[in-house]
Design an enzyme around this catalytic site. Structure first.
Site, mmCIF file in Angstrom:
data_model
loop_
_atom_site.group_PDB
_atom_site.id
_atom_site.type_symbol
_atom_site.label_atom_id
_atom_site.label_comp_id
_atom_site.label_asym_id
_atom_site.label_seq_id
_atom_site.Cartn_x
_atom_site.Cartn_y
_atom_site.Cartn_z
ATOM 1 N N HIS A 180 72.341 47.025 25.299
ATOM 2 C CA HIS A 180 72.452 47.466 23.907
ATOM 3 C C HIS A 180 71.201 48.203 23.434
ATOM 4 C CE1 HIS A 180 74.048 47.888 19.993
ATOM 5 N NE2 HIS A 180 74.765 46.780 19.952
ATOM 6 N N ASP A 410 89.280 61.723 27.303
ATOM 7 C CA ASP A 410 90.277 62.223 28.251
ATOM 8 C C ASP A 410 89.566 62.964 29.376
ATOM 9 O OD1 ASP A 410 92.300 63.478 29.627
ATOM 10 O OD2 ASP A 410 93.142 64.511 27.883
#
Length: 472
Positions: A180, A410
């Site tokens: 993180h 995508d």
């Protein structure tokens, strides 16, 4: 390409991907206050599910080379993903860290990536919205590699890892794990959009709007760093440091609810009719308030009137890029847990009034924690963040953001069928993202004990139906 068996998985290849030679050089990125506050946080685990009705040989011959090549080209722009979190412990850790940690890249640094096949799990089961066994997802996300010492006073901690898994003739999952302190959800999304752009178009040329902004332009008092750098677990960071890992969850399931735009708009109208002093309520506040109140009600249903606590909490992180006037492509963490609310359990578990109270509290937390705050106000509150983050009461936190359309990731064989944040398994977080069918929808993921999840589903369905049945 060798094949090995790793638990349920058949691993085709484990390799490392670097940026093209001599495209990055040696670079360092100092950690800011916004990075330091996540230094000890569990890593972010996420999975993208893609329909892929093709053979294993097609995956090996066509998909693997494309992903490796495009990743390499992307890393020359997003070099921190191939870097290491570098810490500087004093000899024998006698006096903590001798300087602030940083993200450092040297020539040859790389991202580990695993390509594998899954034969035992049901892809269509995993990508559903219904309650699913949390443990079935863990083998699809990679673990971060172990820290290692490179000199007496330098230790490197890997920050990113990828696993791509094929379910032959059915689907592909792409599992990502990052420390993180490397970045927030916005930067992670920017990296993915650059990678997919290159994968789809086969070129290194990506638009300027996708290039990260690395300048550390946010100014803040150095004294804010001290409480975080002096935490015992930070002061003793060396090669023995262990990043929290996913562990098996006993009788715990994950589920997804989708609030359609039309449902959200009706809920807004109802809330504003019931609370006429509220001039505005956001879709985010509606979604979070709805789920927060239903989680509290489900716990009371299972554990009794109070259970262990009689107080409930809510928190979400605010993205400060706009407030600080920095580029939307600012690389790193630019969020802080400044939006918080607490209330008595009974106030958000009372029938429909509990939902109203939860929405009102979430709206107030956002208004007081974000709206109207300039840079000075943000850091004035920051002195309290460590204490607030350590409070032990049932608290619903938020991962993800509906501001980024995660279903645009995508790679060239179609948009994701499902997105899951696996980190919910060992936290009190819910995920809130834009929906797959429409960015006006909210897709909310949560992880609960199985009995409580059953109660949550019944309570949330009944409450939604009761409100939506009203005439306005």
């Amino acid at each position: 390409m060798t094949t090995t068996t790793d638990g349920r998985l058949t691993v085709f290849e484990k390799c490392r991907i670097s940026p093209p030679p001599n495209t990055v050089g040696e670079r360092s990125l100092p950690l800011t206050f916004f990075d330091l506050i996540w230094l000890l946080a569990p890593p972010l685990h996420q999975i993208f599910f893609y329909d892929f009705p093709h053979s294993k040989s097609h995956f090996i011959d066509e998909i693997i080379p494309k992903l490796k090549h495009s990743l390499s080209l992307t890393l020359q722009h997003f070099f921190p993903f191939a870097s290491n979190l570098t810490v500087f412990p004093a000899k024998n850790n006698s006096s903590g860290l001798v300087r602030k940690p940083e993200i450092r890249y040297v020539e040859g640094d790389s991202v580990p990536i695993t390509f594998a096949e899954e034969c035992d799990l049901d892809f269509n089961y995993l990508k559903g919205n219904h309650p699913r066994d949390c443990n079935k997802f863990h083998g699809l996300v990679p673990v971060l590699e172990s820290p290692y010492r490179v000199s007496d006073d330098v230790v490197k901690i890997p920050v990113f890892s990828i696993q791509v898994t094929i379910f032959e003739n059915t689907g592909i999952t792409i599992g990502l794990t990052n420390h993180h302190s490397l970045c927030d959800a916005r930067t992670d999304y920017d990296f993915l959009m650059a990678w997919t752009s290159i994968a789809k178009h086969g070129t290194v040329a990506i638009g300027r709007s996708l290039l990260p902004f690395y300048d550390r332009v946010i100014e803040y008092p150095d004294s804010l760093d001290d409480p975080w750098l002096n935490l015992p677990a930070v002061r003793t960071m060396d090669e023995s440091y262990k990043v929290p890992e996913l562990v098996p969850q006993a009788d715990r399931v994950r589920s997804t609810i989708v609030l359609r735009r039309s449902q959200i708009n009706t809920l807004k109208k109802w809330v504003l009719l019931q609370l006429p002093t509220m001039e505005y309520v956001s879709s985010f506040a509606i979604g979070c308030g709805y789920v927060w109140s239903c989680i509290a009600k489900s716990r009371v249903h299972v554990l009794g009137e109070k259970g262990e606590y009689d107080v409930e909490g809510f928190r979400c992180a605010a993205d400060w890029r706009d407030r600080f006037g920095v580029s939307q492509m600012y690389f790193g963490n630019c969020v802080g847990p400044s939006c918080r609310a607490t209330t008595k359990t009974t106030l958000i578990t009372e029938s429909k009034e509990g939902f109203l109270r939860a929405v009102e509290l979430v709206s107030m937390a956002i208004r007081e924690g974000v709206n109207g705050k300039n840079q000075d106000h943000v850091f004035k509150d920051a002195e309290t963040w460590l204490e607030k983050m350590s409070r032990q009461v049932p608290t619903v936190g938020v991962a993800g953001t509906p501001k980024s359309n995660i279903y645009d990731v995508d790679f060239g064989w179609g948009k994701p069928e499902k997105y899951e944040i696996i980190s919910l398994d060992f936290s009190d977080l819910i995920s809130v993202n834009a929906g797959k069918e429409s960015v006006g929808d909210l897709e909310i993921g949560l992880c609960l004990p199985a009995e409580q999840m059953d109660a949550f589903i019944n309570i949330s369905r009944n409450e939604l139906e009761n409100i939506l049945s009203h005439d306005f």
